[in-house]
Design a protein around this motif. Structure first.
Motif, short mmCIF file in Angstrom:
data_model
loop_
_atom_site.label_atom_id
_atom_site.label_comp_id
_atom_site.label_asym_id
_atom_site.label_seq_id
_atom_site.Cartn_x
_atom_site.Cartn_y
_atom_site.Cartn_z
N ASN A 191 -9.35 0.22 -10.81
CA ASN A 191 -7.98 0.49 -10.42
C ASN A 191 -7.44 -0.65 -9.56
O ASN A 191 -6.31 -1.08 -9.72
CB ASN A 191 -7.92 1.83 -9.68
CG ASN A 191 -6.52 2.25 -9.35
OD1 ASN A 191 -5.55 1.80 -9.95
ND2 ASN A 191 -6.41 3.11 -8.37
N GLN A 243 -6.49 -3.76 -11.52
CA GLN A 243 -5.26 -3.55 -12.29
C GLN A 243 -4.04 -3.59 -11.37
O GLN A 243 -2.97 -4.02 -11.79
CB GLN A 243 -5.30 -2.21 -13.02
CG GLN A 243 -6.32 -2.16 -14.13
CD GLN A 243 -6.48 -0.76 -14.70
OE1 GLN A 243 -6.05 0.23 -14.11
NE2 GLN A 243 -7.11 -0.69 -15.86
N ARG A 244 -4.20 -3.14 -10.13
CA ARG A 244 -3.09 -3.08 -9.19
C ARG A 244 -2.80 -4.41 -8.51
O ARG A 244 -1.68 -4.65 -8.06
CB ARG A 244 -3.34 -2.00 -8.14
CG ARG A 244 -3.29 -0.60 -8.72
CD ARG A 244 -3.70 0.50 -7.75
NE ARG A 244 -3.31 0.28 -6.38
CZ ARG A 244 -3.99 0.72 -5.34
NH1 ARG A 244 -5.09 1.42 -5.50
NH2 ARG A 244 -3.57 0.49 -4.11
#
Length: 156
Positions: A7, A10-11
């Protein structure tokens, strides 16, 4: 709370784009202040963007960026209530924004770490603190977390 690596990775690119936008907005506000001394709207805009940047960096555990933003935010908050921002203070603030832009470019996309020591950051915070009449000892204490207050709530 540790970040979920998948996560987080991706952020990070999304954060970097948003951080660049927020920093550009802060630099626009700074340019405005260089033309119109102590314009409250420009200072408020800069404070808001610095706080958003700090909170978004904190959410990704990018401490160097978050803490630097919070230090600048704290100094600017103090300055707006106690003095006029003169040219030397604005130049010191510009130097802080320049370093922050470099830091954003140098964040490791795999680890999220900044491969620099914090000596330049510390030096620029101290220089800005000096220009706004605040003791560097007070400034280098760990910043307190700040919450984003919606503009409507500030008006109430």
């Amino acid at each position: 709370m540790p970040n979920d690596r998948k996560n987080w990775s991706q952020r990070l690119p999304e954060f970097l784009i948003e951080a660049e936008t927020l920093l550009a907005k802060s630099e626009e506000c700074l340019s405005h202040l260089q033309l119109i001394n102590n314009d409250k709207d420009a200072i408020d805009c800069m404070l808001s963007t610095l706080l958003k940047l700090a909170n978004k960096a904190d959410a990704l555990a990018l401490e160097a960026v978050s803490e630097f933003s919070l230090h600048i935010h704290g100094l600017l908050t103090h300055a707006q209530h106690h003095m006029e921002l003169h040219d030397q203070a604005l130049d010191a603030l510009k130097d802080c924004f320049t370093l922050m832009a470099w830091q954003l470019e140098l964040v490791d996309h795999t680890t999220g770490k900044l491969g620099l020591d914090n000596s330049e950051q510390t030096s620029l915070i101290e220089a800005f603190a000096f220009q706004v009449g605040q003791s560097p000892c007070e400034v280098l204490q760990p910043p307190r977390s700040l919450a984003v207050v919606p503009f409507a709530q500030k008006q109430a």
